[in-house]
Design a protein around this motif. Structure first.
Motif, PDB file in Angstrom:
ATOM      1  N   GLU A  72       0.856  -1.176   0.000  1.00 22.90           N
ATOM      2  CA  GLU A  72       0.000   0.000   0.000  1.00 22.90           C
ATOM      3  C   GLU A  72       0.897   1.232   0.000  1.00 22.90           C
ATOM      4  N   TRP A  73       0.451   2.314  -0.655  1.00 25.14           N
ATOM      5  CA  TRP A  73       1.268   3.520  -0.722  1.00 25.14           C
ATOM      6  C   TRP A  73       0.436   4.696  -1.216  1.00 25.14           C
ATOM      7  N   VAL A  75       0.239   7.189  -4.072  1.00 26.26           N
ATOM      8  CA  VAL A  75       0.756   7.147  -5.441  1.00 26.26           C
ATOM      9  C   VAL A  75       1.626   8.359  -5.747  1.00 26.26           C
ATOM     10  N   SER A  82       3.710   1.995  -8.955  1.00 29.21           N
ATOM     11  CA  SER A  82       2.601   1.380  -9.692  1.00 29.21           C
ATOM     12  C   SER A  82       3.116   0.576 -10.890  1.00 29.21           C
ATOM     13  N   ALA A  85       5.258  -2.483  -9.767  1.00 27.61           N
ATOM     14  CA  ALA A  85       4.442  -3.570  -9.235  1.00 27.61           C
ATOM     15  C   ALA A  85       3.713  -4.306 -10.347  1.00 27.61           C
ATOM     16  N   ALA A  86       3.180  -3.563 -11.307  1.00 31.26           N
ATOM     17  CA  ALA A  86       2.504  -4.197 -12.444  1.00 31.26           C
ATOM     18  C   ALA A  86       3.483  -5.050 -13.237  1.00 31.26           C
ATOM     19  N   VAL A  92      -2.538  -4.148  -9.551  1.00 31.15           N
ATOM     20  CA  VAL A  92      -2.431  -2.811  -8.988  1.00 31.15           C
ATOM     21  C   VAL A  92      -3.769  -2.097  -9.098  1.00 31.15           C
ATOM     22  N   THR A  93      -4.176  -1.456  -8.006  1.00 36.43           N
ATOM     23  CA  THR A  93      -5.375  -0.612  -8.021  1.00 36.43           C
ATOM     24  C   THR A  93      -5.021   0.736  -7.403  1.00 36.43           C
ATOM     25  N   GLU A  94      -5.708   1.771  -7.853  1.00 34.30           N
ATOM     26  CA  GLU A  94      -5.535   3.104  -7.292  1.00 34.30           C
ATOM     27  C   GLU A  94      -6.909   3.660  -6.924  1.00 34.30           C
ATOM     28  N   HIS A 257      -4.134   9.768  -4.700  1.00 33.79           N
ATOM     29  CA  HIS A 257      -4.590   8.386  -4.862  1.00 33.79           C
ATOM     30  C   HIS A 257      -3.865   7.467  -3.884  1.00 33.79           C
ATOM     31  N   GLY A 259      -2.554   3.782  -3.471  1.00 39.02           N
ATOM     32  CA  GLY A 259      -2.228   2.633  -4.303  1.00 39.02           C
ATOM     33  C   GLY A 259      -2.218   1.352  -3.493  1.00 39.02           C
ATOM     34  N   ALA A 261      -1.327  -3.074  -4.159  1.00 41.24           N
ATOM     35  CA  ALA A 261      -0.902  -4.109  -5.093  1.00 41.24           C
ATOM     36  C   ALA A 261      -0.849  -5.447  -4.346  1.00 41.24           C
TER      37      ALA A 261
END
Length: 267
Positions: A72-73, A75, A82, A85-86, A92-94, A257, A259, A261
């Motif tokens: 978690e972070w 963004v 992001s 991680a992808a 990954v979600t924001e 945002h 983030g 993952a």
């Protein structure tokens, strides 16, 4: 210090009430001492570009400790994570990240009794059960989960979890609010103070009771309590733009945002 950096510092401090930190490269891995797992976060202020090798080191350490690889972070304070991680195969979600200044607060009410709940095991059990039903059917649409489902979920909560919830409430790590009708709690939420900052988390309404303003009323109750205890930074992250809009109606504004993952399901 910018507002986003203040938020980042709070989010790095908040897990310490339920986890032991371990430094792994540019990350702090929060090793849970509670009934639920935590995550890793990039250290605030590191200003380092996250690379694939950093995530591989973190992955190996999580494997050694038999921990899930979750991150978690904020963004905007770690913009390289992001993509890294992808590229590492994580999902990954924001989510919208919002704050509320007291001057902008617009209290909300609903056709229910919205109060700060006492640190009593049976009350916290019911509040947790509301959240368990609601997050099993996320979003803002009206669903089928109602009072009977809440009561069934309450019976499933383990003694370990109940003790943890009670201990946190008694220690002041969490403050729970609820909206109640004649049938008991229909919505609940929590704020988690650390110093002069707090985050509102877990705001949830039984799916069958949605679209009646209960979530906004619970959030309003939590905000009033936070400001009354001297909180100067009140934040939250929203699941979606639709959920963020609920919070914006009581004065929250978007600043960035949040983030997250994790390893995709099935891997």
């Amino acid at each position: 210090m910018s507002l986003l950096n203040e938020v980042d510092d709070y989010l790095h401090a908040a897990p310490l009430s339920g986890a032991t930190p371990e430094e792994v490269g540019p990350f702090t891995l929060f090793r849970s001492t509670s009934p639920w797992p935590y995550y890793a976060r990039p250290r605030p202020g590191a200003e380092r570009t996250i690379e694939a090798a950093d995530l591989e080191t973190l992955r190996k350490r999580c494997t050694e400790l038999d921990l899930p690889l979750n991150l978690e972070w904020v963004v905007e304070t770690c913009p390289s994570l992001s993509a890294a991680a992808a590229a590492a195969g994580l999902e990954v979600t924001e989510h919208p990240l919002l704050v509320l200044e007291q001057a902008n607060f617009k209290p909300a009410t609903a056709d229910a009794n919205c109060t700060i709940l006492p640190a009593v095991e049976s009350v916290l059990q019911e509040a947790r059960a509301v959240a368990n039903v609601a997050f099993g059917d996320p979003g803002t649409a009206v669903g089928r989960g109602g009072i009977e489902d809440r009561d069934a979920k309450a019976a499933e909560i383990s003694p370990e979890m109940l003790k943890f919830l009670l201990d946190r409430a008694q220690a002041g790590y969490s403050v729970t609010a609820g909206a109640a009708t004649a049938d008991g709690l229909v919505a609940s939420g929590v704020h988690q103070p650390v110093g002069k900052a707090s985050e509102i988390v877990g705001v949830a309404t039984l799916p069958a009771m949605r679209r009646q303003g209960f979530g906004a009323a619970v959030t309003s109750c939590l905000a009033e309590h936070a400001f009354a205890m001297g909180i100067t930074l009140l934040l939250l992250s929203a699941e979606s733009d639709a959920v963020a809009a609920v919070y914006e109606r009581i004065g929250f504004r978007r600043i960035g945002h949040a983030g997250a993952a994790e390893v995709p399901d099935g891997e």
